[in-house]
Design a protein around this motif. Structure first.
Motif, PDB file in Angstrom:
ATOM      1  N   ALA A 119      67.450   0.813  24.449  1.00  0.00           N
ATOM      2  CA  ALA A 119      66.809   1.043  23.467  1.00  0.00           C
ATOM      3  C   ALA A 119      68.306   2.550  22.187  1.00  0.00           C
ATOM      4  CB  ALA A 119      65.526   1.702  23.712  1.00  0.00           C
ATOM      5  N   VAL A 120      68.185   2.128  20.943  1.00  0.00           N
ATOM      6  CA  VAL A 120      69.270   2.948  20.126  1.00  0.00           C
ATOM      7  C   VAL A 120      68.616   3.062  19.599  1.00  0.00           C
ATOM      8  CG1 VAL A 120      71.585   1.594  21.484  1.00  0.00           C
ATOM      9  CG2 VAL A 120      70.025   0.791  19.317  1.00  0.00           C
ATOM     10  N   GLY A 121      68.780   3.626  18.593  1.00  0.00           N
ATOM     11  CA  GLY A 121      68.930   4.484  16.796  1.00  0.00           C
ATOM     12  C   GLY A 121      66.973   4.768  17.450  1.00  0.00           C
ATOM     13  N   ASP A 122      66.253   4.847  15.871  1.00  0.00           N
ATOM     14  CA  ASP A 122      64.969   5.856  15.779  1.00  0.00           C
ATOM     15  C   ASP A 122      64.069   5.390  16.663  1.00  0.00           C
ATOM     16  OD1 ASP A 122      66.213   7.044  13.547  1.00  0.00           O
ATOM     17  OD2 ASP A 122      65.525   5.664  12.175  1.00  0.00           O
ATOM     18  N   MET A 127      77.458 -14.656  28.973  1.00  0.00           N
ATOM     19  CA  MET A 127      76.701 -13.354  29.051  1.00  0.00           C
ATOM     20  C   MET A 127      76.601 -13.149  27.365  1.00  0.00           C
ATOM     21  SD  MET A 127      75.635 -10.568  30.009  1.00  0.00           S
ATOM     22  CE  MET A 127      76.322 -10.923  32.139  1.00  0.00           C
ATOM     23  N   LYS A 128      74.880 -12.285  27.060  1.00  0.00           N
ATOM     24  CA  LYS A 128      74.593 -12.588  25.946  1.00  0.00           C
ATOM     25  C   LYS A 128      74.069 -11.507  26.323  1.00  0.00           C
ATOM     26  CE  LYS A 128      70.830 -14.421  22.725  1.00  0.00           C
ATOM     27  NZ  LYS A 128      70.261 -15.304  23.067  1.00  0.00           N
ATOM     28  N   VAL A 129      74.140 -10.705  24.472  1.00  0.00           N
ATOM     29  CA  VAL A 129      73.387  -9.359  24.577  1.00  0.00           C
ATOM     30  C   VAL A 129      72.612  -9.446  22.981  1.00  0.00           C
ATOM     31  CG1 VAL A 129      73.454  -7.549  23.546  1.00  0.00           C
ATOM     32  CG2 VAL A 129      75.118  -8.030  25.570  1.00  0.00           C
ATOM     33  N   LEU A 130      71.893  -9.702  23.477  1.00  0.00           N
ATOM     34  CA  LEU A 130      70.318 -10.059  22.157  1.00  0.00           C
ATOM     35  C   LEU A 130      70.086  -8.060  21.517  1.00  0.00           C
ATOM     36  CD1 LEU A 130      68.962 -11.447  20.630  1.00  0.00           C
ATOM     37  CD2 LEU A 130      66.917 -11.085  22.047  1.00  0.00           C
ATOM     38  N   ILE A 131      70.739  -8.037  20.208  1.00  0.00           N
ATOM     39  CA  ILE A 131      70.180  -6.836  19.826  1.00  0.00           C
ATOM     40  C   ILE A 131      68.771  -6.618  18.787  1.00  0.00           C
ATOM     41  CG2 ILE A 131      71.085  -5.624  18.522  1.00  0.00           C
ATOM     42  CD1 ILE A 131      73.655  -5.956  19.228  1.00  0.00           C
ATOM     43  N   VAL A 132      67.548  -6.422  19.495  1.00  0.00           N
ATOM     44  CA  VAL A 132      66.567  -6.581  17.945  1.00  0.00           C
ATOM     45  C   VAL A 132      66.789  -5.444  17.764  1.00  0.00           C
ATOM     46  CG1 VAL A 132      64.320  -7.230  17.906  1.00  0.00           C
ATOM     47  CG2 VAL A 132      65.067  -7.746  19.625  1.00  0.00           C
ATOM     48  N   GLY A 133      66.462  -5.701  15.923  1.00  0.00           N
ATOM     49  CA  GLY A 133      66.842  -4.806  15.176  1.00  0.00           C
ATOM     50  C   GLY A 133      68.133  -4.539  13.764  1.00  0.00           C
ATOM     51  N   ALA A 134      67.989  -5.021  12.847  1.00  0.00           N
ATOM     52  CA  ALA A 134      69.797  -5.231  12.595  1.00  0.00           C
ATOM     53  C   ALA A 134      69.495  -4.359  11.551  1.00  0.00           C
ATOM     54  CB  ALA A 134      69.662  -6.145  11.834  1.00  0.00           C
ATOM     55  N   GLY A 135      69.676  -2.717  11.677  1.00  0.00           N
ATOM     56  CA  GLY A 135      69.430  -1.621  11.011  1.00  0.00           C
ATOM     57  C   GLY A 135      71.084  -0.887  11.657  1.00  0.00           C
ATOM     58  N   LEU A 136      71.563   0.298  11.241  1.00  0.00           N
ATOM     59  CA  LEU A 136      72.315   1.366  11.791  1.00  0.00           C
ATOM     60  C   LEU A 136      72.802   1.170  13.156  1.00  0.00           C
ATOM     61  CD1 LEU A 136      74.655   3.054  11.289  1.00  0.00           C
ATOM     62  CD2 LEU A 136      73.561   4.477  10.700  1.00  0.00           C
ATOM     63  N   ALA A 137      71.966   1.315  13.850  1.00  0.00           N
ATOM     64  CA  ALA A 137      72.380   1.374  15.314  1.00  0.00           C
ATOM     65  C   ALA A 137      72.699   0.668  16.037  1.00  0.00           C
ATOM     66  CB  ALA A 137      70.847   2.326  16.035  1.00  0.00           C
ATOM     67  N   GLY A 138      71.860  -1.066  15.940  1.00  0.00           N
ATOM     68  CA  GLY A 138      71.988  -2.167  15.837  1.00  0.00           C
ATOM     69  C   GLY A 138      73.511  -2.672  15.860  1.00  0.00           C
ATOM     70  N   LEU A 139      73.703  -3.007  14.707  1.00  0.00           N
ATOM     71  CA  LEU A 139      74.894  -2.963  13.483  1.00  0.00           C
ATOM     72  C   LEU A 139      75.697  -1.810  14.658  1.00  0.00           C
ATOM     73  CD1 LEU A 139      77.471  -4.039  11.706  1.00  0.00           C
ATOM     74  CD2 LEU A 139      77.152  -1.757  10.831  1.00  0.00           C
ATOM     75  N   ARG A 140      75.965  -0.678  15.270  1.00  0.00           N
ATOM     76  CA  ARG A 140      76.785   0.423  15.923  1.00  0.00           C
ATOM     77  C   ARG A 140      76.823   0.103  17.142  1.00  0.00           C
ATOM     78  NH1 ARG A 140      79.260   1.174  11.595  1.00  0.00           N
ATOM     79  NH2 ARG A 140      78.859   2.964  10.028  1.00  0.00           N
ATOM     80  N   THR A 141      76.294  -0.673  17.655  1.00  0.00           N
ATOM     81  CA  THR A 141      76.173  -1.143  19.027  1.00  0.00           C
ATOM     82  C   THR A 141      77.073  -2.179  19.299  1.00  0.00           C
ATOM     83  OG1 THR A 141      73.382  -0.184  19.765  1.00  0.00           O
ATOM     84  CG2 THR A 141      74.244  -2.043  21.389  1.00  0.00           C
ATOM     85  N   ALA A 142      76.529  -3.142  18.408  1.00  0.00           N
ATOM     86  CA  ALA A 142      77.394  -4.300  18.530  1.00  0.00           C
ATOM     87  C   ALA A 142      79.257  -4.004  18.366  1.00  0.00           C
ATOM     88  CB  ALA A 142      76.610  -5.711  16.787  1.00  0.00           C
ATOM     89  N   ALA A 199      66.010  -2.650  21.845  1.00  0.00           N
ATOM     90  CA  ALA A 199      65.856  -2.639  21.408  1.00  0.00           C
ATOM     91  C   ALA A 199      66.295  -1.683  20.646  1.00  0.00           C
ATOM     92  CB  ALA A 199      64.687  -1.064  21.755  1.00  0.00           C
ATOM     93  N   ALA A 200      66.549  -1.548  18.981  1.00  0.00           N
ATOM     94  CA  ALA A 200      66.968  -1.176  17.990  1.00  0.00           C
ATOM     95  C   ALA A 200      66.383  -1.132  16.656  1.00  0.00           C
ATOM     96  CB  ALA A 200      68.058  -1.659  17.749  1.00  0.00           C
ATOM     97  N   THR A 201      64.963  -1.438  16.675  1.00  0.00           N
ATOM     98  CA  THR A 201      63.333  -1.756  16.205  1.00  0.00           C
ATOM     99  C   THR A 201      62.861  -0.540  15.206  1.00  0.00           C
ATOM    100  OG1 THR A 201      62.590  -2.180  17.940  1.00  0.00           O
ATOM    101  CG2 THR A 201      62.812  -3.703  16.625  1.00  0.00           C
ATOM    102  N   GLY A 202      63.558   0.607  15.571  1.00  0.00           N
ATOM    103  CA  GLY A 202      63.636   1.707  14.238  1.00  0.00           C
ATOM    104  C   GLY A 202      62.180   1.563  14.586  1.00  0.00           C
ATOM    105  N   ILE A 203      61.557   2.490  13.196  1.00  0.00           N
ATOM    106  CA  ILE A 203      60.064   2.848  13.473  1.00  0.00           C
ATOM    107  C   ILE A 203      60.063   2.498  11.306  1.00  0.00           C
ATOM    108  CG2 ILE A 203      60.867   4.869  14.043  1.00  0.00           C
ATOM    109  CD1 ILE A 203      61.908   6.203  11.249  1.00  0.00           C
ATOM    110  N   ARG A 204      58.492   2.701  11.535  1.00  0.00           N
ATOM    111  CA  ARG A 204      57.947   2.069   9.901  1.00  0.00           C
ATOM    112  C   ARG A 204      56.876   3.321   9.615  1.00  0.00           C
ATOM    113  NH1 ARG A 204      55.464  -0.070  15.111  1.00  0.00           N
ATOM    114  NH2 ARG A 204      53.276  -0.179  14.978  1.00  0.00           N
ATOM    115  N   PRO A 205      56.609   3.192   8.462  1.00  0.00           N
ATOM    116  CA  PRO A 205      56.468   4.188   8.020  1.00  0.00           C
ATOM    117  C   PRO A 205      54.577   4.311   9.105  1.00  0.00           C
ATOM    118  CG  PRO A 205      57.111   3.116   5.913  1.00  0.00           C
ATOM    119  CD  PRO A 205      56.891   2.055   7.396  1.00  0.00           C
TER     120      PRO A 205
END
Lengths: 61, 392
Positions: free
Chosen positions: B271-274, B1-16, B102-108
């Motif tokens: 999906a998590v975070g921003d 069983m594999k969970v893939l978290i795309v996005g290694a910011g705060l939300a990705g870390l907290r999910t893991a 999906a923890a890919t956040g935002i861009r300006p």
């Protein structure tokens, strides 16, 4: 466990208080007050407080 | 069983961390588009800009429980194969998943005006903060386009460094959307007292300068010039890589209270975070994408718990969204803090102090308090947060 708050970083926002009220509080002057020696049974909530600190000023040993 | 978290910011870390905390023992892979472990972004517009912090000063402590997760750095998702359950990365690598987060956040966001191709600064990640600091230290005057939190925090930091600042923005007042007109106006005065000049209600006709933008021209004909230009006009959610499936991607990824974007019978996507859009059940039923700092932690915790619950029981976790959005901002010597949703209010009530000094301000929709904002009054705001969770 031992708790340390870097008071250079701490801005007294008090977000930690919501996670572990028995460990962290804000005084009448608005400044953070915290317990240094805390029983290990409180670890989960204290780690939550570490997580939510906007300044990331809390460490636990 | 594999969970893939795309996005290694705060939300990705907290999910893991939350997955491990909830007993998930399977494989976890995180993909981040920077060369760093998850780090704290708010200091980028303050301490990192003023004092030149190192990445080690900003990295989050990672719990021991996530010591065994796989980190892929400097790579990003380009597309998702919903049938084969895989995500294609920019490097060409294909990452399979059983559960995708999906923890890919935002861009300006960038402004599309004549001269927009000129190089200019934005501030979202560590590399941008380093670049901006290096360039800012040598100049006399900067032009900031946008008067939201990032724009205002950069303005405050620049003034501390002795740099002249002009802020140009389309809104009528700084921080208009989160704080409203009256509080925004008072914040403008605080900045003006520190020497910032504002050009509000500005209609920008174009960016001026050579290869690098150094100022703006307004439709009125006025020109505002400096040595460098910083764009801080909000953000866009990074969802393009999720196109082609059944997800609602109108503004970020629409998710339910368990942070799940798909039906229980469908492939498991969260999906998590921003980047996540959901209803804040304590306030109303409208799904919103709110970029406050406490929400990546709240949504990451919820998602980890939900995923573990779903894998264990086959059922979606039925817990309402009890998160109280909260933001804080240091500008000059003032600490601004908010709980709830001041942005949805239609009136304010100054309950203590006044808007130009230390204060506590209630935000009301009808006669109901939906938010509270304070300056240097953190201890007095706590009861409001509790009341949102208890009575709403």
């Amino acid at each position: 466990m031992k708790i340390h708050v870097d008071m250079e970083k701490c801005q007294h926002y008090g977000q930690c208080v919501f996670e572990a009220e028995d460990v962290f509080s804000l005084g009448d002057d608005g400044k953070l007050i915290y317990k240094v020696d805390v029983d290990d049974s409180r670890r989960a909530d204290v780690e939550s407080a570490v997580d939510v600190c906007p300044m990331q000023a809390i460490t636990v040993e | 069983m594999k969970v893939l978290i795309v996005g290694a910011g705060l939300a990705g870390l907290r999910t893991a961390e939350s997955l491990r905390g909830a007993g998930f023992a399977g494989e976890i892979t995180l993909v981040g588009d920077e060369p760093y472990f998850p780090y704290n972004r708010p200091p980028l517009s303050k301490d990192a800009l003023a004092n030149g912090l190192e990445i080690a000063d900003l990295e989050f402590k990672r719990r021991e429980s996530v010591a065994d997760v796989t980190w892929i750095f400097d790579d990003s998702a380009t597309s998702t194969d919903y049938q084969q359950r895989g995500v294609l990365l920019k490097s060409g690598r294909l990452e399979s998943f059983d559960v995708l987060v999906a923890a890919t956040g935002i861009r300006p966001r960038t402004l599309n005006v004549p001269g927009a191709e000129k190089s200019k600064f934005s501030l979202r990640n560590f590399a941008e903060a380093q670049e901006l600091r290096t360039s800012m230290l040598g100049v006399q005057r900067i032009v900031i386009v946008g008067a939201g939190f990032i724009g205002c925090e950069i303005a405050a930091t620049a003034r501390k460094l002795g740099i002249d600042v002009a802020v140009v923005a389309a809104d009528p007042e700084p921080m208009f959307r989160p704080l409203g007109a009256e509080f925004g106006h008072a914040m403008k005065h605080r900045h003006e007292a520190h020497g910032v000049s504002f050009h509000m209600n500005a209609k920008i006709a174009g960016y001026l300068g050579g290869e690098s933008a150094t100022g703006v021209s307004l439709e009125s004909g006025e020109e505002i010039l400096g040595d460098l230009l910083i764009e801080a006009i909000g953000s866009l959610p990074n969802t393009e890589w999720l196109a082609g499936g059944s997800l609602d991607l109108k503004d970020g990824v629409l998710v339910d209270s368990s942070m799940r974007a798909t039906a229980p019978s469908d492939v498991s996507i969260y999906a998590v975070g921003d980047v996540a859009r959901y209803a804040f059940d304590l306030f109303d039923t409208t799904p919103r994408r709110i970029e406050h700092w406490n929400l990546p932690t709240e949504t990451g915790r919820r998602a980890g718990k939900s995923i573990a619950h779903f894998l264990h029981t086959g059922e979606v976790l039925a817990e309402s969204v009890n998160f109280v959005p909260s933001f804080w901002s240091d500008q000059y010597e003032d600490n601004l803090q908010s709980f709830g949703m001041p942005g949805i209010a239609d009136s304010i009530n100054v309950v203590e102090g006044d808007l130009m000094g230390d204060c506590v301000v209630e935000y009301l929709r009808g006669n109901k308090v939906v938010g509270v904002v304070g300056v240097n009054t953190s201890a007095k705001l706590a009861p409001y947060r509790k009341s949102f969770q208890e009575t709403n």
